[in-house]
Design a protein around this motif. Structure first.
Motif, PDB file in Angstrom:
ATOM      1  N   LEU A   4       0.858  -1.176   0.000  1.00  0.00           N
ATOM      2  CA  LEU A   4       0.000   0.000   0.000  1.00  0.00           C
ATOM      3  C   LEU A   4       0.895   1.226   0.000  1.00  0.00           C
ATOM      4  CD1 LEU A   4      -2.777   1.342   0.088  1.00  0.00           C
ATOM      5  CD2 LEU A   4      -2.655   1.215   2.594  1.00  0.00           C
ATOM      6  N   ILE A   5       0.722   2.073  -1.006  1.00  0.00           N
ATOM      7  CA  ILE A   5       1.562   3.250  -1.220  1.00  0.00           C
ATOM      8  C   ILE A   5       0.725   4.513  -0.995  1.00  0.00           C
ATOM      9  CG2 ILE A   5       2.913   4.525  -2.924  1.00  0.00           C
ATOM     10  CD1 ILE A   5       3.337   1.757  -4.336  1.00  0.00           C
ATOM     11  N   TYR A   6       1.262   5.426  -0.193  1.00  0.00           N
ATOM     12  CA  TYR A   6       0.635   6.731   0.000  1.00  0.00           C
ATOM     13  C   TYR A   6       1.504   7.760  -0.711  1.00  0.00           C
ATOM     14  CZ  TYR A   6      -0.992  10.965   2.468  1.00  0.00           C
ATOM     15  OH  TYR A   6      -1.470  12.211   2.783  1.00  0.00           O
ATOM     16  N   SER A   7       0.933   8.387  -1.722  1.00  0.00           N
ATOM     17  CA  SER A   7       1.675   9.317  -2.567  1.00  0.00           C
ATOM     18  C   SER A   7       0.882  10.606  -2.735  1.00  0.00           C
ATOM     19  CB  SER A   7       1.924   8.668  -3.934  1.00  0.00           C
ATOM     20  OG  SER A   7       2.609   9.557  -4.775  1.00  0.00           O
ATOM     21  N   MET A   8       1.530  11.726  -2.419  1.00  0.00           N
ATOM     22  CA  MET A   8       0.883  13.028  -2.580  1.00  0.00           C
ATOM     23  C   MET A   8       1.945  14.098  -2.829  1.00  0.00           C
ATOM     24  SD  MET A   8      -2.496  12.783  -2.090  1.00  0.00           S
ATOM     25  CE  MET A   8      -3.038  14.433  -1.728  1.00  0.00           C
ATOM     26  N   THR A   9       1.510  15.181  -3.447  1.00  0.00           N
ATOM     27  CA  THR A   9       2.341  16.378  -3.533  1.00  0.00           C
ATOM     28  C   THR A   9       2.203  17.104  -2.201  1.00  0.00           C
ATOM     29  OG1 THR A   9       2.046  16.517  -5.910  1.00  0.00           O
ATOM     30  CG2 THR A   9       2.709  18.539  -4.770  1.00  0.00           C
ATOM     31  N   VAL A  10       3.313  17.608  -1.698  1.00  0.00           N
ATOM     32  CA  VAL A  10       3.334  18.213  -0.372  1.00  0.00           C
ATOM     33  C   VAL A  10       4.153  19.499  -0.421  1.00  0.00           C
ATOM     34  CG1 VAL A  10       5.283  16.764   0.323  1.00  0.00           C
ATOM     35  CG2 VAL A  10       3.811  17.709   2.074  1.00  0.00           C
ATOM     36  N   ARG A  20      -7.316  27.019   2.884  1.00  0.00           N
ATOM     37  CA  ARG A  20      -8.672  27.029   2.336  1.00  0.00           C
ATOM     38  C   ARG A  20      -8.894  25.857   1.376  1.00  0.00           C
ATOM     39  NH1 ARG A  20      -6.508  31.486   3.221  1.00  0.00           N
ATOM     40  NH2 ARG A  20      -5.539  31.774   1.213  1.00  0.00           N
ATOM     41  N   GLY A  21      -8.050  24.830   1.483  1.00  0.00           N
ATOM     42  CA  GLY A  21      -8.188  23.653   0.635  1.00  0.00           C
ATOM     43  C   GLY A  21      -7.566  23.802  -0.737  1.00  0.00           C
ATOM     44  N   GLU A  22      -6.868  24.899  -0.987  1.00  0.00           N
ATOM     45  CA  GLU A  22      -6.336  25.156  -2.330  1.00  0.00           C
ATOM     46  C   GLU A  22      -5.167  24.234  -2.661  1.00  0.00           C
ATOM     47  OE1 GLU A  22      -4.354  28.209   0.399  1.00  0.00           O
ATOM     48  OE2 GLU A  22      -6.320  27.293   0.214  1.00  0.00           O
ATOM     49  N   ILE A  23      -5.181  23.743  -3.896  1.00  0.00           N
ATOM     50  CA  ILE A  23      -4.107  22.874  -4.390  1.00  0.00           C
ATOM     51  C   ILE A  23      -3.532  23.408  -5.701  1.00  0.00           C
ATOM     52  CG2 ILE A  23      -4.938  20.789  -3.225  1.00  0.00           C
ATOM     53  CD1 ILE A  23      -6.154  19.947  -5.954  1.00  0.00           C
ATOM     54  N   ASP A  24      -3.821  24.639  -6.045  1.00  0.00           N
ATOM     55  CA  ASP A  24      -3.356  25.221  -7.303  1.00  0.00           C
ATOM     56  C   ASP A  24      -1.833  25.288  -7.392  1.00  0.00           C
ATOM     57  OD1 ASP A  24      -3.496  27.128  -5.225  1.00  0.00           O
ATOM     58  OD2 ASP A  24      -3.535  28.776  -6.660  1.00  0.00           O
ATOM     59  N   TRP A  25      -1.160  25.267  -6.276  1.00  0.00           N
ATOM     60  CA  TRP A  25       0.307  25.318  -6.219  1.00  0.00           C
ATOM     61  C   TRP A  25       0.947  23.984  -6.609  1.00  0.00           C
ATOM     62  CZ3 TRP A  25       2.063  21.699  -2.824  1.00  0.00           C
ATOM     63  CH2 TRP A  25       1.123  21.200  -1.914  1.00  0.00           C
ATOM     64  N   SER A  26       0.140  22.925  -6.754  1.00  0.00           N
ATOM     65  CA  SER A  26       0.702  21.590  -6.944  1.00  0.00           C
ATOM     66  C   SER A  26       0.502  21.000  -8.331  1.00  0.00           C
ATOM     67  CB  SER A  26       0.120  20.633  -5.900  1.00  0.00           C
ATOM     68  OG  SER A  26      -1.270  20.437  -6.123  1.00  0.00           O
ATOM     69  N   ALA A  27       0.015  21.791  -9.284  1.00  0.00           N
ATOM     70  CA  ALA A  27      -0.219  21.251 -10.634  1.00  0.00           C
ATOM     71  C   ALA A  27       1.113  20.845 -11.264  1.00  0.00           C
ATOM     72  CB  ALA A  27      -0.922  22.291 -11.502  1.00  0.00           C
ATOM     73  N   PRO A  28       1.201  19.599 -11.763  1.00  0.00           N
ATOM     74  CA  PRO A  28       2.473  19.131 -12.329  1.00  0.00           C
ATOM     75  C   PRO A  28       2.741  19.687 -13.723  1.00  0.00           C
ATOM     76  CG  PRO A  28       0.811  17.423 -12.541  1.00  0.00           C
ATOM     77  CD  PRO A  28       0.171  18.565 -11.782  1.00  0.00           C
ATOM     78  N   ASP A  29       4.023  19.925 -14.020  1.00  0.00           N
ATOM     79  CA  ASP A  29       4.390  20.263 -15.395  1.00  0.00           C
ATOM     80  C   ASP A  29       4.420  18.958 -16.197  1.00  0.00           C
ATOM     81  OD1 ASP A  29       6.757  18.985 -14.692  1.00  0.00           O
ATOM     82  OD2 ASP A  29       8.032  20.727 -15.006  1.00  0.00           O
ATOM     83  N   ASP A  30       4.746  19.042 -17.483  1.00  0.00           N
ATOM     84  CA  ASP A  30       4.672  17.866 -18.355  1.00  0.00           C
ATOM     85  C   ASP A  30       5.632  16.756 -17.908  1.00  0.00           C
ATOM     86  OD1 ASP A  30       3.231  16.940 -20.771  1.00  0.00           O
ATOM     87  OD2 ASP A  30       5.285  16.648 -21.508  1.00  0.00           O
ATOM     88  N   LEU A 142       6.538  11.244  -1.474  1.00  0.00           N
ATOM     89  CA  LEU A 142       6.269  12.674  -1.357  1.00  0.00           C
ATOM     90  C   LEU A 142       6.849  13.390  -2.558  1.00  0.00           C
ATOM     91  CD1 LEU A 142       7.117  11.473   1.656  1.00  0.00           C
ATOM     92  CD2 LEU A 142       6.579  13.814   2.294  1.00  0.00           C
ATOM     93  N   PHE A 143       6.068  14.267  -3.130  1.00  0.00           N
ATOM     94  CA  PHE A 143       6.530  15.163  -4.189  1.00  0.00           C
ATOM     95  C   PHE A 143       6.578  16.545  -3.548  1.00  0.00           C
ATOM     96  CE2 PHE A 143       4.876  11.525  -6.335  1.00  0.00           C
ATOM     97  CZ  PHE A 143       5.693  11.364  -7.434  1.00  0.00           C
ATOM     98  N   VAL A 144       7.754  16.939  -3.076  1.00  0.00           N
ATOM     99  CA  VAL A 144       7.901  18.162  -2.299  1.00  0.00           C
ATOM    100  C   VAL A 144       8.017  19.360  -3.235  1.00  0.00           C
ATOM    101  CG1 VAL A 144       9.236  19.343  -0.520  1.00  0.00           C
ATOM    102  CG2 VAL A 144       9.057  16.845  -0.483  1.00  0.00           C
ATOM    103  N   SER A 145       7.030  20.247  -3.158  1.00  0.00           N
ATOM    104  CA  SER A 145       7.003  21.451  -3.985  1.00  0.00           C
ATOM    105  C   SER A 145       7.703  22.596  -3.261  1.00  0.00           C
ATOM    106  CB  SER A 145       5.563  21.877  -4.278  1.00  0.00           C
ATOM    107  OG  SER A 145       4.974  21.001  -5.201  1.00  0.00           O
ATOM    108  N   PRO A 146       8.364  23.465  -4.019  1.00  0.00           N
ATOM    109  CA  PRO A 146       9.088  24.581  -3.404  1.00  0.00           C
ATOM    110  C   PRO A 146       8.151  25.718  -3.025  1.00  0.00           C
ATOM    111  CG  PRO A 146       9.379  24.645  -5.766  1.00  0.00           C
ATOM    112  CD  PRO A 146       8.568  23.415  -5.468  1.00  0.00           C
TER     113      PRO A 146
END
Length: 185
Positions: A4-10, A20-30, A142-146
């Motif tokens: 079982l794998i837990y994977s998220m952008t963080v 406020r629940g926003e995830i607009d900062w985590s959209a992946p590039d190509d 974890l996909f750690v965003s800057p």
């Protein structure tokens, strides 16, 4: 046995969504989206809570969206074919390649882990928190965003016991996102 794998952008400060629940900062590039496509293609089942199921329902019909590029269209095809198990107290039915869970999280995960096939994935804070508290997660990705959000939905809930992990893989993407994959030690 399946994992079982837990994977998220963080965010750098450990949140998967802002205050406020926003995830607009985590959209992946190509580049990152292609990496996600390759990972999801290998999954056997995606475990979803109601919110994630509803959010991702877009991808079941996304091929009709003329604004999508080839990488996103490929993800739509992969997602549509991926079996999904939805945990919800309010939904009475689900659509596409999904079914509602009939047992508790521990029972459903144990049954799926014992079956042949690709690994299981869990996404979404609530369901992943339940899996973490039940000690069901074998791998954390974890996909750690800057970005620093300062608050929001944490990647992990408070836990009573620490979990020992071993670093299995890292990768830095051109978008400055850093991928960290940890397995149970």
């Amino acid at each position: 046995m399946r994992s079982l794998i837990y994977s998220m952008t963080v965010s750098l400060d450990g949140f998967i969504a802002g205050p406020r629940g926003e995830i607009d900062w985590s959209a992946p590039d190509d580049e990152l989206h292609r990496f996600h496509n390759d990972r999801v293609r290998e999954q056997g089942v995606q475990l979803c809570g109601r919110r994630l199921y509803e959010e991702m329902a877009y991808w079941d019909t996304a091929e009709e969206d003329p604004a999508l590029g080839e990488t996103q269209l490929e993800f739509a095809r992969i997602w549509r074919e991926l079996p999904k198990l939805v945990f919800s107290r309010t939904l009475e039915s689900v659509e596409g390649n999904a079914r509602l869970a009939t047992d508790g999280v521990a029972e459903e995960v144990a049954r799926l882990k014992a079956q042949p096939g690709g690994d299981l994935a869990v996404g979404g804070a609530g369901l992943a928190a339940a899996c973490a508290r039940l000690d069901l997660i074998d791998e954390y990705q974890l996909f750690v965003s800057p970005v620093v959000l300062g608050g929001g939905t944490p990647y992990l809930p408070p836990l009573e016991e620490r979990i020992e992990l071993a670093l299995a893989e890292t990768r830095t993407f051109g978008s400055r996102v850093v991928y960290l994959r940890y397995r149970r030690a």
